[in-house]
Design an enzyme around this catalytic site. Structure first.
Site: not given
Ligand code: LLP
Length: 420
Positions: A239, A275-278, A318, A344-345, A373
């Site tokens: 997050g 659990e970082p992604g972004r 978003y 076409c949107e 993402y």
């Molecule tokens: N853990 C869980 C349970 C999650 O649902 C998520 C993201 C993460 C970790 C990773 O979150 P992060 O560190 O990346 O913020 N598609 C959207 C983001 C959706 C995130 C969904 N869950 C976007 O493009 O902004």
């Protein structure tokens, strides 16, 4: 900090000029920097060195095997939400015990696959899911290691569509129901509760919501322990936001986030999971597109590029803001234009009234902060091919996913016999 910089007036990925990649793979394409991915992982991991911490990269942010392998080599685990993501993590070399399976709607089939694969942890999101998982674990011949995902009823203060921790969101077990659910779990033969988890949303740019949620979690851990549960794992989700527009939002640094986390939870003596992604992948990737033409109307100037909302959904879904840069650095006059795709949107807009130099057909534009993402959310809407992904590493680059072919696109449909 990332490794997409102008060198001699041309935007590079590490030491590779982007026009060279465009000439090789065509446009549009995603380009990642291995050094940036590595650096982001290491800065985050370093911030938590004081206590045992497993960083499980959120595969949903970027599931390319080369990205996952890069992170797995550094020691990362994987946070997954589907059988496909578990398969990807395993194929990339993530050890099964470092794989976490989250999600509100795990099917029995997916649970069976996860149990058979020996994954390390299930993050369970409802009392109903506990019952089903217990049955599957018993049938598999063991107990599933489980954390309860807590819905702490905290507003992440992020975009409505990526906030997950409010009581009306579908995620997690309502915090006031965690104790009864855990008590029930104790008598379920296929469940071993090892901890708690929470994830309140994505692209958080303030520490306060995290602090509020974690305070609730700490309180719950104490109550669970008092109730006789052995709580050894604390999974605090992902997050933490990234700077998309550094003039407007400066999210907390990983070190500040880590200090806040450690101050709150260190005394519990739990193993920490994150659990970082972004944060890891977002600024480690860009999308490069070519200008098709510039269309001038009496009211607007549209720079129309060959990438569309199907390739990068974030702006249309978003209203997300991505920096748009000309690949050839320009110092001359800039004027406001709308950068749009060919889909076409009306929503197929990457940026409105952006200041850009005059763009000619064939010029390249780069969309920054697309490593998370971006490709993972792409679709083939308007029968457009999934675009290639490339990873730069020093002065080399590798095509880590080739462009889909029209043959593959057509071959995936089939015409019933009565229409032949
Ligand atoms: N853990 C869980 C349970 C999650 O649902 C998520 C993201 C993460 C970790 C990773 O979150 P992060 O560190 O990346 O913020 N598609 C959207 C983001 C959706 C995130 C969904 N869950 C976007 O493009 O902004």
């Amino acid at each position: 900090m990332d490794h997409f910089t102008y060198q001699d007036g041309i935007l590079h990925a590490e030491h590779v000029p982007l026009p060279e990649i465009a000439a090789s793979v065509g446009t549009p394409f995603y380009c990642y920097s291995a050094a940036t991915l590595t650096r982001h992982y290491q800065v985050f991991a370093e911030a938590f060195r004081e206590i045992p911490t497993l960083i499980c990269f959120a595969v949903k942010a970027n599931g390319n095997l080369a990205v996952l392998r890069t992170l797995a080599r550094l020691g990362a685990g994987a946070d997954t939400v589907s059988e496909g993501e578990i398969r990807k993590a395993l194929a990339a070399g993530v050890p099964p015990q470092k794989i976490v399976f989250s999600g509100v709607g795990k099917t029995r089939g997916e649970m069976r696959f996860a149990l058979k694969s020996g994954i390390g942890q299930f993050n369970v999101e409802s009392p109903e899911e506990l019952e089903i998982l217990s049955e599957e674990a018993v049938a598999h011949g063991g107990k599933a290691r489980v954390t309860i995902r807590v819905n702490p009823d905290v507003d992440a203060g992020s975009h409505d569509k990526i906030s997950t921790g409010r009581k009306t969101d579908k995620f997690g077990v309502a915090w006031e129901s965690v104790l009864p659910s855990s008590a029930r779990a104790r008598v379920l033969p296929g469940i071993r509760i090892v901890g708690v988890t929470c994830h309140i949303g994505s692209q958080l740019t303030k520490l306060e919501p995290f602090r509020a949620a974690f305070a609730r979690i700490v309180h719950l851990v104490k109550e669970l322990r008092a109730g006789g549960h052995t709580i050894e794992v604390l999974d605090l989700g992902g997050g933490l936001g990234i700077p998309y527009d550094s003039a407007k939002e400066i999210p907390p640094l990983p070190a500040d986030y880590a200090r806040m986390v450690l101050d709150q939870v260190q005394h519990l003596g739990c193993k920490l999971m994150l659990e970082p992604g972004r944060l890891i992948a977002g600024n480690a990737g860009i999308l490069v597109a070519r200008v098709v033409l510039t269309k001038r109307t009496p009211h607007r100037t549209f720079v129309i590029v060959d990438a569309g909302m199907n390739d990068l959904m974030r702006p249309s879904l978003y209203d997300a803001w991505h920096e748009i840069l000309p690949v050839k650095e320009a110092n001359g006059d800039a004027s406001p234009v709308d950068v749009v795709g060919p889909v076409c949107e009306t929503a197929d807009v990457f940026g409105k009234q952006r200041l850009l130099p005059a763009m000619q057909p064939g010029d390249l534009l780069a969309f920054r902060s697309c490593g998370a993402y971006g490709a993972s959310m792409a679709s083939t809407y308007n029968a457009r091919l999934l675009v290639p992904e490339v990873m730069a590493h020093g002065d080399a680059f590798h095509i880590i996913r080739a462009r889909q072919s029209y043959e593959a696109m057509l071959a995936s449909d089939s015409i019933p016999s009565w229409l032949e």
